[in-house]
Scaffold this motif. Structure first.
Motif, PDB file in Angstrom:
ATOM      1  N   TYR A   1       0.850  -1.190   0.000  1.00 12.91           N
ATOM      2  CA  TYR A   1       0.000   0.000   0.000  1.00 12.91           C
ATOM      3  C   TYR A   1       0.886   1.241   0.000  1.00 12.91           C
ATOM      4  N   VAL A   2       0.459   2.248  -0.737  1.00  8.12           N
ATOM      5  CA  VAL A   2       1.296   3.414  -0.997  1.00  8.12           C
ATOM      6  C   VAL A   2       1.912   4.017   0.280  1.00  8.12           C
ATOM      7  N   PRO A   3       1.167   4.153   1.391  1.00 10.86           N
ATOM      8  CA  PRO A   3       1.798   4.733   2.577  1.00 10.86           C
ATOM      9  C   PRO A   3       2.921   3.874   3.160  1.00 10.86           C
ATOM     10  N   GLU A   4       2.973   2.615   2.756  1.00  8.84           N
ATOM     11  CA  GLU A   4       3.993   1.705   3.283  1.00  8.84           C
ATOM     12  C   GLU A   4       5.273   1.706   2.454  1.00  8.84           C
ATOM     13  N   TRP A   5       5.255   2.425   1.311  1.00 11.24           N
ATOM     14  CA  TRP A   5       6.436   2.410   0.460  1.00 11.24           C
ATOM     15  C   TRP A   5       7.415   3.498   0.915  1.00 11.24           C
ATOM     16  N   ARG A   6       8.396   3.061   1.711  1.00  9.91           N
ATOM     17  CA  ARG A   6       9.485   3.919   2.184  1.00  9.91           C
ATOM     18  C   ARG A   6       8.998   5.280   2.708  1.00  9.91           C
ATOM     19  N   PRO A   7       8.092   5.294   3.691  1.00  5.66           N
ATOM     20  CA  PRO A   7       7.607   6.568   4.230  1.00  5.66           C
ATOM     21  C   PRO A   7       8.741   7.371   4.845  1.00  5.66           C
ATOM     22  N   GLU A   8       8.667   8.682   4.680  1.00  6.73           N
ATOM     23  CA  GLU A   8       9.734   9.569   5.163  1.00  6.73           C
ATOM     24  C   GLU A   8       9.280  10.450   6.323  1.00  6.73           C
ATOM     25  N   THR A   9       7.988  10.742   6.397  1.00  2.00           N
ATOM     26  CA  THR A   9       7.472  11.628   7.427  1.00  2.00           C
ATOM     27  C   THR A   9       6.250  10.988   8.078  1.00  2.00           C
ATOM     28  N   GLU A  10       5.802  11.566   9.172  1.00  7.00           N
ATOM     29  CA  GLU A  10       4.592  11.061   9.827  1.00  7.00           C
ATOM     30  C   GLU A  10       3.383  11.197   8.909  1.00  7.00           C
ATOM     31  N   GLU A  11       3.382  12.243   8.072  1.00  5.48           N
ATOM     32  CA  GLU A  11       2.270  12.421   7.126  1.00  5.48           C
ATOM     33  C   GLU A  11       2.223  11.290   6.110  1.00  5.48           C
ATOM     34  N   ASP A  12       3.368  10.682   5.836  1.00 10.94           N
ATOM     35  CA  ASP A  12       3.408   9.577   4.887  1.00 10.94           C
ATOM     36  C   ASP A  12       2.797   8.297   5.463  1.00 10.94           C
ATOM     37  N   ARG A  13       2.758   8.194   6.783  1.00  9.35           N
ATOM     38  CA  ARG A  13       2.320   6.962   7.439  1.00  9.35           C
ATOM     39  C   ARG A  13       0.831   7.038   7.771  1.00  9.35           C
ATOM     40  N   TRP A  14       0.108   6.007   7.406  1.00  7.42           N
ATOM     41  CA  TRP A  14      -1.321   5.936   7.716  1.00  7.42           C
ATOM     42  C   TRP A  14      -1.537   4.859   8.770  1.00  7.42           C
ATOM     43  N   GLU A  15      -2.465   5.115   9.701  1.00  9.78           N
ATOM     44  CA  GLU A  15      -2.773   4.116  10.714  1.00  9.78           C
ATOM     45  C   GLU A  15      -3.271   2.835  10.053  1.00  9.78           C
ATOM     46  N   ASP A  16      -4.087   2.990   9.007  1.00  6.68           N
ATOM     47  CA  ASP A  16      -4.564   1.852   8.219  1.00  6.68           C
ATOM     48  C   ASP A  16      -4.161   2.098   6.763  1.00  6.68           C
ATOM     49  N   PRO A  17      -2.975   1.636   6.346  1.00 12.90           N
ATOM     50  CA  PRO A  17      -2.506   1.908   4.979  1.00 12.90           C
ATOM     51  C   PRO A  17      -3.465   1.441   3.892  1.00 12.90           C
ATOM     52  N   SER A  18      -4.259   0.413   4.176  1.00  9.54           N
ATOM     53  CA  SER A  18      -5.163  -0.106   3.149  1.00  9.54           C
ATOM     54  C   SER A  18      -6.245   0.901   2.776  1.00  9.54           C
ATOM     55  N   ARG A  19      -6.504   1.889   3.640  1.00 14.53           N
ATOM     56  CA  ARG A  19      -7.486   2.924   3.306  1.00 14.53           C
ATOM     57  C   ARG A  19      -7.002   3.826   2.179  1.00 14.53           C
ATOM     58  N   SER A  20      -5.732   3.714   1.809  1.00 17.81           N
ATOM     59  CA  SER A  20      -5.222   4.462   0.654  1.00 17.81           C
ATOM     60  C   SER A  20      -5.782   3.920  -0.654  1.00 17.81           C
ATOM     61  N   LEU A  21      -6.290   2.682  -0.621  1.00 18.11           N
ATOM     62  CA  LEU A  21      -6.926   2.043  -1.784  1.00 18.11           C
ATOM     63  C   LEU A  21      -5.979   1.856  -2.956  1.00 18.11           C
ATOM     64  N   ALA A  22      -4.686   1.991  -2.740  1.00 19.66           N
ATOM     65  CA  ALA A  22      -3.745   1.905  -3.860  1.00 19.66           C
ATOM     66  C   ALA A  22      -2.465   1.212  -3.432  1.00 19.66           C
ATOM     67  N   TYR A  23      -1.944   0.396  -4.341  1.00 18.27           N
ATOM     68  CA  TYR A  23      -0.622  -0.185  -4.168  1.00 18.27           C
ATOM     69  C   TYR A  23       0.409   0.665  -4.899  1.00 18.27           C
ATOM     70  N   GLY A  24       1.597   0.706  -4.362  1.00 18.77           N
ATOM     71  CA  GLY A  24       2.705   1.380  -5.011  1.00 18.77           C
ATOM     72  C   GLY A  24       3.916   0.473  -5.071  1.00 18.77           C
ATOM     73  N   VAL A  25       4.717   0.664  -6.097  1.00 22.09           N
ATOM     74  CA  VAL A  25       5.931  -0.152  -6.256  1.00 22.09           C
ATOM     75  C   VAL A  25       6.898   0.600  -7.154  1.00 22.09           C
ATOM     76  N   VAL A  26       8.178   0.383  -6.938  1.00 21.19           N
ATOM     77  CA  VAL A  26       9.202   0.821  -7.871  1.00 21.19           C
ATOM     78  C   VAL A  26       9.890  -0.430  -8.398  1.00 21.19           C
ATOM     79  N   GLY A  27       9.868  -0.593  -9.712  1.00 17.65           N
ATOM     80  CA  GLY A  27      10.473  -1.759 -10.346  1.00 17.65           C
ATOM     81  C   GLY A  27      11.794  -1.398 -10.992  1.00 17.65           C
ATOM     82  N   TYR A  28      12.648  -2.399 -11.112  1.00 17.02           N
ATOM     83  CA  TYR A  28      14.005  -2.214 -11.651  1.00 17.02           C
ATOM     84  C   TYR A  28      14.180  -3.124 -12.863  1.00 17.02           C
ATOM     85  N   LYS A  29      14.819  -2.607 -13.922  1.00 13.25           N
ATOM     86  CA  LYS A  29      15.136  -3.452 -15.067  1.00 13.25           C
ATOM     87  C   LYS A  29      16.576  -3.903 -14.934  1.00 13.25           C
ATOM     88  N   ALA A  30      16.731  -5.172 -14.612  1.00 14.09           N
ATOM     89  CA  ALA A  30      18.063  -5.738 -14.370  1.00 14.09           C
ATOM     90  C   ALA A  30      18.786  -5.996 -15.691  1.00 14.09           C
TER      91      ALA A  30
END
Length: 269
Positions: free
Chosen positions: A240-269
């Motif tokens: 869930y987006v708030p769980e992807w490397r949060p930097e501040t308290e604003e980035d962190r959600w008590e219930d990350p699933s309420r963001s309704l979105a997944y986030g990811v950074v992919g790498y081309k090896a």
């Protein structure tokens, strides 16, 4: 905004709500029409955290761009970039390196027009009006040819974009074609709405957007991972987006699933 945009290009549809312009409304912007505000306010009534969702996605964009900058990336392609707001890719990247190059891509005329206005005088950033599916049209555009070298690593941002791509458009194939053109060492920033949790909110969103210019398709974490199978997900993977490397308290959600979105950074090896 309706009057101030009376001189925009004839291909601006002022009668049908646009996802890009609704997103601008959620972020507190002024580049939207009455039809967009009408839909956005209906969404707010059903999904009260929608403004937080939009801000959270922008925060994820900033973290993803910084992650790529920290790994030496200096050229960025932001597809589905939407209407410019504070904290755009070029602002983040060029604050670190003024020579960083950025190309924005969107199919929404209002988004493109305002991007051109904001980028006027910035020789290291430009915008392309094109469809996501037109891979060659995006990557071989004059703007991309001028600023980006696909023989070197690039960071491609596709945030809150693919939930507007139905299965009939073959989203897996679209991503594969972009992957093929990206050099080894490139990155993909990606976020996507899901109904894995709080399905009632997603069902409302899908229903409300069905008659807009951009109907929604929610996908599960498994389906999103399948779309991205050509890329190696960097830690912490698809979360869930708030769980992807949060930097501040604003980035962190008590219930990350309420963001309704997944986030990811992919790498081309």
């Amino acid at each position: 905004m309706d009057q101030q945009h009376s001189g925009l290009a004839k291909d601006v549809d002022m009668e049908t709500a646009s996802a890009a312009r609704c997103y601008d409304y959620y972020l507190g912007g002024a580049h939207n029409f009455a039809v967009d505000r009408e839909l956005a306010q209906k969404v707010e009534a059903q999904v009260p955290q929608v403004r937080d969702l939009a801000q959270d996605n922008r925060a994820f964009l900033r973290r993803a761009v910084r992650y790529c900058l920290d790994r030496g990336i200096r050229q960025f392609l932001d597809i589905g970039s939407g209407i410019p707001t504070v904290g755009n890719v070029h602002e983040i990247a060029q604050a670190v390196d003024p020579e960083a190059r950025v190309v924005y891509v969107d199919n929404e005329p209002v988004a493109v027009a305002h991007s051109r206005t904001i980028l006027d005088g910035n020789d290291n950033a430009d915008v392309v009006q094109a469809e996501l599916e037109d891979v060659d049209g995006v990557l071989d555009s004059p703007e991309a040819n001028r600023l980006l070298n696909f023989d070197e690593p690039v960071a491609v941002m596709m945030l809150a974009l693919f939930h507007f791509v139905p299965e009939s458009a073959r989203p897996r194939e679209i991503l594969r074609r972009y992957h093929e053109r990206m050099a080894r060492g490139s990155y993909l920033g990606f976020s996507h709405l899901t109904e894995d949790a709080h399905a009632e909110y997603m069902h409302s969103l899908v229903d409300l957007y069905k008659n807009s210019s951009n109907p929604l398709v929610a996908r599960s974490r498994h389906q999103i991972a399948e779309l991205l199978q050509d890329f190696d997900p960097v830690d912490p993977g698809v979360v869930y987006v708030p769980e992807w490397r949060p930097e501040t308290e604003e980035d962190r959600w008590e219930d990350p699933s309420r963001s309704l979105a997944y986030g990811v950074v992919g790498y081309k090896a």
